[in-house]
Design a protein around this motif. Structure first.
Motif, PDB file in Angstrom:
ATOM      1  N   ALA A   1       0.929  -1.161  -0.107  1.00 16.61           N
ATOM      2  CA  ALA A   1       0.079  -0.019  -0.067  1.00 16.61           C
ATOM      3  C   ALA A   1       0.828   1.203   0.156  1.00 16.61           C
ATOM      4  CB  ALA A   1      -0.962  -0.026   1.268  1.00 16.61           C
ATOM      5  N   LEU A   2       0.828   2.015  -1.173  1.00 16.29           N
ATOM      6  CA  LEU A   2       1.835   3.069  -1.093  1.00 16.29           C
ATOM      7  C   LEU A   2       0.900   4.320  -1.050  1.00 16.29           C
ATOM      8  CD1 LEU A   2       4.484   3.928  -1.821  1.00 16.29           C
ATOM      9  CD2 LEU A   2       3.918   4.015  -4.333  1.00 16.29           C
ATOM     10  N   VAL A   3       1.106   4.917   0.176  1.00 15.27           N
ATOM     11  CA  VAL A   3       0.155   6.007   0.709  1.00 15.27           C
ATOM     12  C   VAL A   3       0.690   7.377   0.302  1.00 15.27           C
ATOM     13  CG1 VAL A   3      -1.186   7.019   2.658  1.00 15.27           C
ATOM     14  CG2 VAL A   3      -0.602   4.505   2.354  1.00 15.27           C
ATOM     15  N   ARG A   4       0.006   8.402  -0.203  1.00 20.06           N
ATOM     16  CA  ARG A   4       0.553   9.762  -0.086  1.00 20.06           C
ATOM     17  C   ARG A   4       0.268  10.381   1.126  1.00 20.06           C
ATOM     18  NH1 ARG A   4      -1.644  15.128  -3.297  1.00 20.06           N
ATOM     19  NH2 ARG A   4       0.123  16.541  -2.793  1.00 20.06           N
ATOM     20  N   HIS A   5       1.290  11.182   1.733  1.00 18.38           N
ATOM     21  CA  HIS A   5       1.325  12.015   2.913  1.00 18.38           C
ATOM     22  C   HIS A   5      -0.069  12.738   3.005  1.00 18.38           C
ATOM     23  CE1 HIS A   5       2.051  15.860   0.935  1.00 18.38           C
ATOM     24  NE2 HIS A   5       3.032  15.124   0.213  1.00 18.38           N
ATOM     25  N   GLY A   6      -0.534  13.187   4.073  1.00 15.94           N
ATOM     26  CA  GLY A   6      -1.602  14.172   4.473  1.00 15.94           C
ATOM     27  C   GLY A   6      -1.258  15.770   4.031  1.00 15.94           C
ATOM     28  N   GLU A   7      -2.318  16.510   4.115  1.00 15.98           N
ATOM     29  CA  GLU A   7      -2.019  17.887   3.600  1.00 15.98           C
ATOM     30  C   GLU A   7      -0.987  18.587   4.387  1.00 15.98           C
ATOM     31  OE1 GLU A   7      -5.459  20.535   2.182  1.00 15.98           O
ATOM     32  OE2 GLU A   7      -4.989  21.021   4.104  1.00 15.98           O
ATOM     33  N   THR A   8      -0.446  19.504   3.846  1.00 15.80           N
ATOM     34  CA  THR A   8       0.472  20.730   4.321  1.00 15.80           C
ATOM     35  C   THR A   8      -0.039  21.848   4.029  1.00 15.80           C
ATOM     36  OG1 THR A   8       2.104  21.134   2.431  1.00 15.80           O
ATOM     37  CG2 THR A   8       2.515  19.130   3.849  1.00 15.80           C
ATOM     38  N   GLU A   9       0.509  22.892   4.540  1.00 16.98           N
ATOM     39  CA  GLU A   9       0.197  24.307   4.287  1.00 16.98           C
ATOM     40  C   GLU A   9       0.371  24.674   2.909  1.00 16.98           C
ATOM     41  OE1 GLU A   9      -1.865  26.416   5.867  1.00 16.98           O
ATOM     42  OE2 GLU A   9      -2.099  24.887   7.230  1.00 16.98           O
ATOM     43  N   TRP A  10       1.556  24.149   2.326  1.00 18.52           N
ATOM     44  CA  TRP A  10       1.928  24.435   1.009  1.00 18.52           C
ATOM     45  C   TRP A  10       0.881  23.655  -0.014  1.00 18.52           C
ATOM     46  CZ3 TRP A  10       7.947  24.774  -0.325  1.00 18.52           C
ATOM     47  CH2 TRP A  10       8.306  25.859   0.256  1.00 18.52           C
ATOM     48  N   ASN A  11       0.299  22.494   0.491  1.00 15.03           N
ATOM     49  CA  ASN A  11      -0.618  21.780  -0.363  1.00 15.03           C
ATOM     50  C   ASN A  11      -1.547  22.964  -0.194  1.00 15.03           C
ATOM     51  OD1 ASN A  11      -0.109  18.699   0.787  1.00 15.03           O
ATOM     52  ND2 ASN A  11       0.637  19.480  -1.240  1.00 15.03           N
ATOM     53  N   ALA A  12      -2.285  23.366   0.656  1.00 22.30           N
ATOM     54  CA  ALA A  12      -3.259  24.232   0.723  1.00 22.30           C
ATOM     55  C   ALA A  12      -3.148  25.511   0.044  1.00 22.30           C
ATOM     56  CB  ALA A  12      -3.822  24.409   2.213  1.00 22.30           C
ATOM     57  N   GLU A  13      -1.890  25.799  -0.026  1.00 23.91           N
ATOM     58  CA  GLU A  13      -1.697  27.241  -0.743  1.00 23.91           C
ATOM     59  C   GLU A  13      -1.206  27.059  -2.477  1.00 23.91           C
ATOM     60  OE1 GLU A  13       1.472  28.825   1.608  1.00 23.91           O
ATOM     61  OE2 GLU A  13       0.236  29.553   3.411  1.00 23.91           O
ATOM     62  N   ARG A  14      -1.414  25.799  -2.490  1.00 22.95           N
ATOM     63  CA  ARG A  14      -0.991  25.259  -3.957  1.00 22.95           C
ATOM     64  C   ARG A  14       0.486  25.859  -4.449  1.00 22.95           C
ATOM     65  NH1 ARG A  14      -4.451  22.860  -6.921  1.00 22.95           N
ATOM     66  NH2 ARG A  14      -3.809  23.575  -8.682  1.00 22.95           N
ATOM     67  N   ARG A  15       1.259  25.593  -3.387  1.00 21.75           N
ATOM     68  CA  ARG A  15       2.824  25.622  -3.674  1.00 21.75           C
ATOM     69  C   ARG A  15       3.329  24.526  -4.011  1.00 21.75           C
ATOM     70  NH1 ARG A  15       4.551  30.638  -2.442  1.00 21.75           N
ATOM     71  NH2 ARG A  15       2.945  31.844  -1.087  1.00 21.75           N
ATOM     72  N   LEU A  16       4.293  24.604  -4.906  1.00 21.79           N
ATOM     73  CA  LEU A  16       5.299  23.364  -5.446  1.00 21.79           C
ATOM     74  C   LEU A  16       6.190  22.821  -4.183  1.00 21.79           C
ATOM     75  CD1 LEU A  16       5.728  21.318  -7.479  1.00 21.79           C
ATOM     76  CD2 LEU A  16       7.425  22.968  -8.410  1.00 21.79           C
ATOM     77  N   GLN A  17       6.216  21.808  -3.406  1.00 21.01           N
ATOM     78  CA  GLN A  17       6.985  21.378  -2.358  1.00 21.01           C
ATOM     79  C   GLN A  17       7.989  20.762  -2.718  1.00 21.01           C
ATOM     80  OE1 GLN A  17       4.046  20.416   1.641  1.00 21.01           O
ATOM     81  NE2 GLN A  17       3.291  19.114  -0.280  1.00 21.01           N
TER      82      GLN A  17
END
Length: 192
Positions: free
Chosen positions: A5-21
């Motif tokens: 099971a390959l799981v993507r991490h949960g949300e970060t502030e940069w995800n919420a702001e649509r910033r490239l992490q």
């Protein structure tokens, strides 16, 4: 047969702001912690033998939240599971990216081929070292999409935060089982 099971991490502030992490180490936000707990709930219907993650804090914390629910401690972090490095573009918004690099070529960016190769290397190593095991590995959306493409030859959809993609390793190769909870037609074996 190894199950993954390959799981993507949960949300970060940069995800919420649509910033490239990329490979920047941005931690989970509260929404990301809730998402990780929901992913853990989805994983509780199976027995798991091993829990690993990318060393970036958003992936490691997601793994720890999952582990608390499924009764496993994260046993290792693998640098090969880190998200693609986007060089000078890390932290930029979609608008910034379009304005500064409309061709999508960011100075210092890691190639998709390199990311895919290192990600598959870790997964192959896990299958080799833990044959027959059921493994949860927490990683990143870009890496997961690249692995899906490499394994199946299919275009991979967006992987949501805390989305779960599953694979089976038959002793020879990985086969894609589900993407974001939806079943897929597995690739036919290649004729010799």
């Amino acid at each position: 047969m190894t199950f993954l099971a390959l799981v993507r991490h949960g949300e970060t502030e940069w995800n919420a702001e649509r910033r490239l992490q990329g490979s920047s180490d941005i931690p989970l936000n509260d929404t990301g912690r809730v998402q990780a707990a929901r992913a853990a709930e989805l994983l509780t219907g199976s027995t798991w033998d091993l829990l690993v993650s990318s060393p970036l804090s958003r992936a490691a914390e997601t793994a720890d939240i999952i582990g608390a629910r499924i009764g496993l401690t994260r046993s290792a972090t693998y640098p090969g599971l880190v998200e693609r490095h986007f060089g000078e573009a890390e932290g930029a918004t979609d608008e910034d990216l379009w304005d500064r690099w409309p061709d999508g070529r960011y100075p210092g960016m890691e190639s998709r081929t390199s990311m895919t190769r290192r990600g598959l290397g870790v997964l192959d190593d896990l299958a080799s070292r833990h044959p027959g095991a059921s493994v949860v590995a927490v990683s990143h959306g870009g890496l997961i999409r690249s692995v899906i493409g490499a394994v199946s030859g299919l275009w991979a959809p967006r992987i949501p935060n805390a989305g779960i993609t599953t694979f089976r390793h038959d002793g020879t190769q990985w086969n894609l089982h589900t993407v974001n909870g939806y079943g897929v037609v597995e690739r036919a074996p290649v004729e010799p």
